[in-house]
Design a protein around this motif. Sequence first.
Motif, PDB file in Angstrom:
ATOM      1  N   GLN A  80      18.558  -0.528   3.674  1.00  0.00           N
ATOM      2  CA  GLN A  80      17.988  -1.261   2.549  1.00  0.00           C
ATOM      3  C   GLN A  80      16.935  -0.441   1.813  1.00  0.00           C
ATOM      4  N   PHE A  81      16.755  -0.771   0.546  1.00  0.00           N
ATOM      5  CA  PHE A  81      15.586  -0.416  -0.247  1.00  0.00           C
ATOM      6  C   PHE A  81      15.218  -1.660  -1.043  1.00  0.00           C
ATOM      7  N   SER A  82      14.060  -1.639  -1.689  1.00  0.00           N
ATOM      8  CA  SER A  82      13.664  -2.792  -2.501  1.00  0.00           C
ATOM      9  C   SER A  82      13.444  -2.356  -3.945  1.00  0.00           C
ATOM     10  N   ARG A  83      13.348  -3.364  -4.816  1.00  0.00           N
ATOM     11  CA  ARG A  83      13.067  -3.137  -6.226  1.00  0.00           C
ATOM     12  C   ARG A  83      12.080  -4.202  -6.696  1.00  0.00           C
ATOM     13  N   LEU A  84      11.468  -3.987  -7.858  1.00  0.00           N
ATOM     14  CA  LEU A  84      10.558  -4.967  -8.453  1.00  0.00           C
ATOM     15  C   LEU A  84      11.147  -5.433  -9.778  1.00  0.00           C
ATOM     16  N   ILE A 111      15.033   3.716  17.014  1.00  0.00           N
ATOM     17  CA  ILE A 111      14.224   2.553  16.638  1.00  0.00           C
ATOM     18  C   ILE A 111      13.297   3.012  15.530  1.00  0.00           C
ATOM     19  N   ASN A 112      13.638   2.668  14.296  1.00  0.00           N
ATOM     20  CA  ASN A 112      12.921   3.183  13.140  1.00  0.00           C
ATOM     21  C   ASN A 112      12.985   2.136  12.035  1.00  0.00           C
ATOM     22  N   GLN A 135       8.907   2.773   5.684  1.00  0.00           N
ATOM     23  CA  GLN A 135       9.721   1.967   4.786  1.00  0.00           C
ATOM     24  C   GLN A 135       9.544   0.471   5.022  1.00  0.00           C
ATOM     25  N   GLY A 136       9.154   0.086   6.231  1.00  0.00           N
ATOM     26  CA  GLY A 136       9.036  -1.329   6.565  1.00  0.00           C
ATOM     27  C   GLY A 136       7.640  -1.874   6.325  1.00  0.00           C
ATOM     28  N   PRO A 137       7.313  -2.975   6.998  1.00  0.00           N
ATOM     29  CA  PRO A 137       5.975  -3.564   6.855  1.00  0.00           C
ATOM     30  C   PRO A 137       4.920  -2.707   7.553  1.00  0.00           C
ATOM     31  N   ALA A 138       3.667  -3.091   7.392  1.00  0.00           N
ATOM     32  CA  ALA A 138       2.560  -2.351   8.010  1.00  0.00           C
ATOM     33  C   ALA A 138       2.457  -2.736   9.481  1.00  0.00           C
ATOM     34  N   ASP A 139       3.452  -2.311  10.271  1.00  0.00           N
ATOM     35  CA  ASP A 139       3.510  -2.669  11.687  1.00  0.00           C
ATOM     36  C   ASP A 139       3.073  -1.481  12.540  1.00  0.00           C
ATOM     37  N   ASP A 196       0.828  -1.206   0.000  1.00  0.00           N
ATOM     38  CA  ASP A 196       0.000   0.000   0.000  1.00  0.00           C
ATOM     39  C   ASP A 196       0.865   1.259   0.000  1.00  0.00           C
ATOM     40  N   VAL A 197       1.927   1.259   0.807  1.00  0.00           N
ATOM     41  CA  VAL A 197       2.836   2.408   0.838  1.00  0.00           C
ATOM     42  C   VAL A 197       3.484   2.589  -0.534  1.00  0.00           C
TER      43      VAL A 197
END
Length: 394
Positions: A281-285, A375-376, A169-173, A72-73
């Motif tokens: 980290q970052f991610s890619r598709l 803590i981020n 940037q992380g999961p929907a936590d 979603d982000v």
Amino acid sequence: MLPGIPVSDVDLYTDSARVDPYLIYDELRALGPVVYLSRYDMYALPRYDEVRAALMDWQTFSSAQGVFVDRDVNARLEGITLCSDPPEHTAMRAVLGRPLRADRMREVAPRIETEADRVVERVVSRGRCDVVTELAEYLPMTVVSDLVGLPEQGREKMLEWAAAIWNTQGPADERAAAAGPAVEEFMSFAMNDAVPGKIDPAGWAAQLYEAADRGEIPPDKCPMMMLDYVTPSLDTTILAIANTVALFARNPDQWDLLRDDRSLIPHAINESLRLEPPVAQFSRLLTEDHEIGGVELPAGSRVALLYGSANRDDRHYPEPTRFDITRRPSDHLAFGRGEHVCVGMHLARLEIVSLLERLADRVARFEIFESRPVINNGLRGFDYLDVAFEPADA
């Protein structure tokens, strides 16, 4: 998940993992060049060669559908500079990068050096300070905010807003959910307050709107492009400065080397960023089927590029956990590589160099009394770092 690819259910977003992810990174590198992270339904590249290759291949490892973890982000951020590919990315980056080019740093260097003199004189003369709030935050929060030309109202919330954006940037936590109101507040600020008539007409933000008027970028891109001046210029630089001081406090022999030979300062910055990158980290598709480590990943796979792990890969860096300012690791990945290399890296380097030069003149030793980690979901470093300075002339 594909056969032949090792699987890990590690959680990269627990408090302990955000503070110290390096044992997890060791485990992932040992598993292979690509690992399936079952908690997030994504693949991870933990080793140096594969991460660097991915960064240099934007056509295959695309940023256009987001670079974070949560779907979603990523969907909401599609089209911003960070989450785009050429030619759209090239056009936006050209506008953003004009005041941040290496040659333009000569124009801002005198001001940054003057302010560096002021802040180093103040904290060293007192003998002790919180390096984060009293030293590291000073240049980004004073000089850089002025250069961007932001309105006075809202500046006091910039750090809160930037940290919130990184938490998405992380999961929907829980962290991401808690960040939501601050992120929305920043978006409102960008849309309604950081606009022509309310920003300094000579500032960098105004140049975005001028470029839009000339047809270089779409006008509706300007508010979101404010992210590129706020988030990278604040937290990441602040954390890098504090991390560097902490590393020298823990490795006084390296501080002696730097004080004896100031030409080592650029290498010291690279080594600090290699060892303790503020963004890990970052991610890619994947845009097409692609082979990594002898296994073909299907198009549409999301792949995490673990900079923090790659920078400590002993296949590339001998004794990777050792802080060695003679190493000269100019090929570290903390700033990224390729099309998405950090647009503000020259400014960040200028700020850190200016502080280190002046600290080297005045400080013989650093001593850490107390520290507290950030803590981020997207950042690593110190939230608090209580340091005493031993004067160089003592």
